[in-house]
Design a protein around this motif. Sequence first.
Motif, mmCIF file in Angstrom:
data_model
loop_
_atom_site.group_PDB
_atom_site.id
_atom_site.type_symbol
_atom_site.label_atom_id
_atom_site.label_comp_id
_atom_site.label_asym_id
_atom_site.label_seq_id
_atom_site.Cartn_x
_atom_site.Cartn_y
_atom_site.Cartn_z
ATOM 1 N N ALA A 2 -7.318 -1.211 2.287
ATOM 2 C CA ALA A 2 -5.971 -1.761 2.156
ATOM 3 C C ALA A 2 -5.175 -1.532 3.433
ATOM 4 O O ALA A 2 -5.336 -0.532 4.122
ATOM 5 C CB ALA A 2 -5.260 -1.113 0.977
ATOM 6 N N SER A 4 -1.379 -1.083 5.159
ATOM 7 C CA SER A 4 -0.074 -0.599 4.739
ATOM 8 C C SER A 4 0.895 -0.623 5.914
ATOM 9 O O SER A 4 0.486 -0.755 7.072
ATOM 10 C CB SER A 4 -0.187 0.821 4.176
ATOM 11 O OG SER A 4 -0.639 1.711 5.185
ATOM 12 N N GLN A 17 1.870 -1.482 0.539
ATOM 13 C CA GLN A 17 0.410 -1.401 0.546
ATOM 14 C C GLN A 17 -0.162 -2.671 -0.060
ATOM 15 O O GLN A 17 0.293 -3.127 -1.099
ATOM 16 C CB GLN A 17 -0.087 -0.192 -0.229
ATOM 17 C CG GLN A 17 -1.588 -0.059 -0.161
ATOM 18 C CD GLN A 17 -2.046 1.356 -0.375
ATOM 19 O OE1 GLN A 17 -1.289 2.226 -0.723
ATOM 20 N NE2 GLN A 17 -3.326 1.582 -0.176
ATOM 21 N N THR A 18 -1.155 -3.246 0.614
ATOM 22 C CA THR A 18 -1.754 -4.498 0.146
ATOM 23 C C THR A 18 -2.891 -4.226 -0.836
ATOM 24 O O THR A 18 -3.437 -3.124 -0.897
ATOM 25 C CB THR A 18 -2.317 -5.324 1.313
ATOM 26 O OG1 THR A 18 -3.367 -4.584 1.936
ATOM 27 C CG2 THR A 18 -1.244 -5.674 2.309
ATOM 28 N N HIS A 19 -3.233 -5.251 -1.575
ATOM 29 C CA HIS A 19 -4.419 -5.221 -2.425
ATOM 30 C C HIS A 19 -4.924 -6.657 -2.571
ATOM 31 O O HIS A 19 -4.136 -7.603 -2.621
ATOM 32 C CB HIS A 19 -4.147 -4.567 -3.778
ATOM 33 C CG HIS A 19 -2.896 -5.036 -4.454
ATOM 34 N ND1 HIS A 19 -2.805 -6.207 -5.145
ATOM 35 C CD2 HIS A 19 -1.671 -4.487 -4.510
ATOM 36 C CE1 HIS A 19 -1.590 -6.358 -5.623
ATOM 37 N NE2 HIS A 19 -0.879 -5.334 -5.239
ATOM 38 N N PRO A 20 -6.243 -6.831 -2.598
ATOM 39 C CA PRO A 20 -6.803 -8.184 -2.703
ATOM 40 C C PRO A 20 -6.608 -8.766 -4.104
ATOM 41 O O PRO A 20 -6.580 -8.035 -5.089
ATOM 42 C CB PRO A 20 -8.284 -7.988 -2.392
ATOM 43 C CG PRO A 20 -8.558 -6.553 -2.678
ATOM 44 C CD PRO A 20 -7.276 -5.811 -2.467
ATOM 45 N N THR A 21 -6.459 -10.083 -4.152
ATOM 46 C CA THR A 21 -6.415 -10.823 -5.412
ATOM 47 C C THR A 21 -7.421 -11.970 -5.291
ATOM 48 O O THR A 21 -7.986 -12.185 -4.223
ATOM 49 C CB THR A 21 -5.009 -11.403 -5.688
ATOM 50 O OG1 THR A 21 -4.748 -12.439 -4.744
ATOM 51 C CG2 THR A 21 -3.931 -10.341 -5.607
ATOM 52 N N PHE A 25 -4.014 -12.024 -0.851
ATOM 53 C CA PHE A 25 -3.562 -10.633 -0.828
ATOM 54 C C PHE A 25 -2.149 -10.535 -1.380
ATOM 55 O O PHE A 25 -1.299 -11.365 -1.086
ATOM 56 C CB PHE A 25 -3.579 -10.076 0.607
ATOM 57 C CG PHE A 25 -4.960 -10.003 1.169
ATOM 58 C CD1 PHE A 25 -5.767 -8.907 0.943
ATOM 59 C CD2 PHE A 25 -5.467 -11.049 1.917
ATOM 60 C CE1 PHE A 25 -7.051 -8.847 1.443
ATOM 61 C CE2 PHE A 25 -6.742 -11.009 2.432
ATOM 62 C CZ PHE A 25 -7.542 -9.909 2.193
ATOM 63 N N CYS A 27 0.999 -7.395 -2.472
ATOM 64 C CA CYS A 27 1.390 -6.058 -2.038
ATOM 65 C C CYS A 27 2.322 -5.403 -3.045
ATOM 66 O O CYS A 27 3.005 -6.071 -3.819
ATOM 67 C CB CYS A 27 2.025 -6.083 -0.653
ATOM 68 S SG CYS A 27 3.612 -6.915 -0.569
ATOM 69 N N THR A 28 2.307 -4.080 -3.005
ATOM 70 C CA THR A 28 3.224 -3.267 -3.783
ATOM 71 C C THR A 28 4.221 -2.666 -2.805
ATOM 72 O O THR A 28 3.847 -2.185 -1.740
ATOM 73 C CB THR A 28 2.461 -2.160 -4.532
ATOM 74 O OG1 THR A 28 1.497 -2.781 -5.390
ATOM 75 C CG2 THR A 28 3.392 -1.299 -5.350
ATOM 76 N N LYS A 45 5.925 -4.916 -7.470
ATOM 77 C CA LYS A 45 4.946 -5.811 -6.855
ATOM 78 C C LYS A 45 5.661 -7.039 -6.310
ATOM 79 O O LYS A 45 6.572 -7.561 -6.949
ATOM 80 C CB LYS A 45 3.895 -6.232 -7.871
ATOM 81 C CG LYS A 45 3.007 -5.086 -8.307
ATOM 82 C CD LYS A 45 1.862 -5.592 -9.139
ATOM 83 C CE LYS A 45 1.057 -4.467 -9.722
ATOM 84 N NZ LYS A 45 0.242 -3.766 -8.805
ATOM 85 N N GLU A 53 -3.695 -10.195 4.933
ATOM 86 C CA GLU A 53 -3.048 -8.906 4.681
ATOM 87 C C GLU A 53 -1.823 -8.725 5.570
ATOM 88 O O GLU A 53 -0.821 -8.163 5.139
ATOM 89 C CB GLU A 53 -4.032 -7.758 4.927
ATOM 90 C CG GLU A 53 -5.032 -7.580 3.816
ATOM 91 C CD GLU A 53 -5.896 -6.369 4.024
ATOM 92 O OE1 GLU A 53 -5.711 -5.380 3.288
ATOM 93 O OE2 GLU A 53 -6.755 -6.421 4.942
#
Length: 78
Positions: A2, A4, A17-21, A25, A27-28, A45, A53
């Motif tokens: 991730a 950030s 902070q990113t997260h894949p979907t 991408f 992020c929170t 979110k 990202e």
Amino acid sequence: MAMSGKISDRDWSVSVQTHPTEEGFACTIHVVHREEKGKFQHQFKHFKVFRTEQEAVLDGLREGTTWIRHKLAKSFCR
């Protein structure tokens, strides 16, 4: 892995902070505002999904600083 990012000033900070979907991408966003009453924290979110990202981090930081700006202007109560 991730990605950030974080920006801060004397009495506030915004971190992302990113997260894949499946679509790209997301992020929170975590905002912190230190005030006389104590420390206020809020995590949420981002409502968008991004191709990269980098886009997710930059827009997340932008969204977080907008949130802080409204908080400091007392546009909403906690």
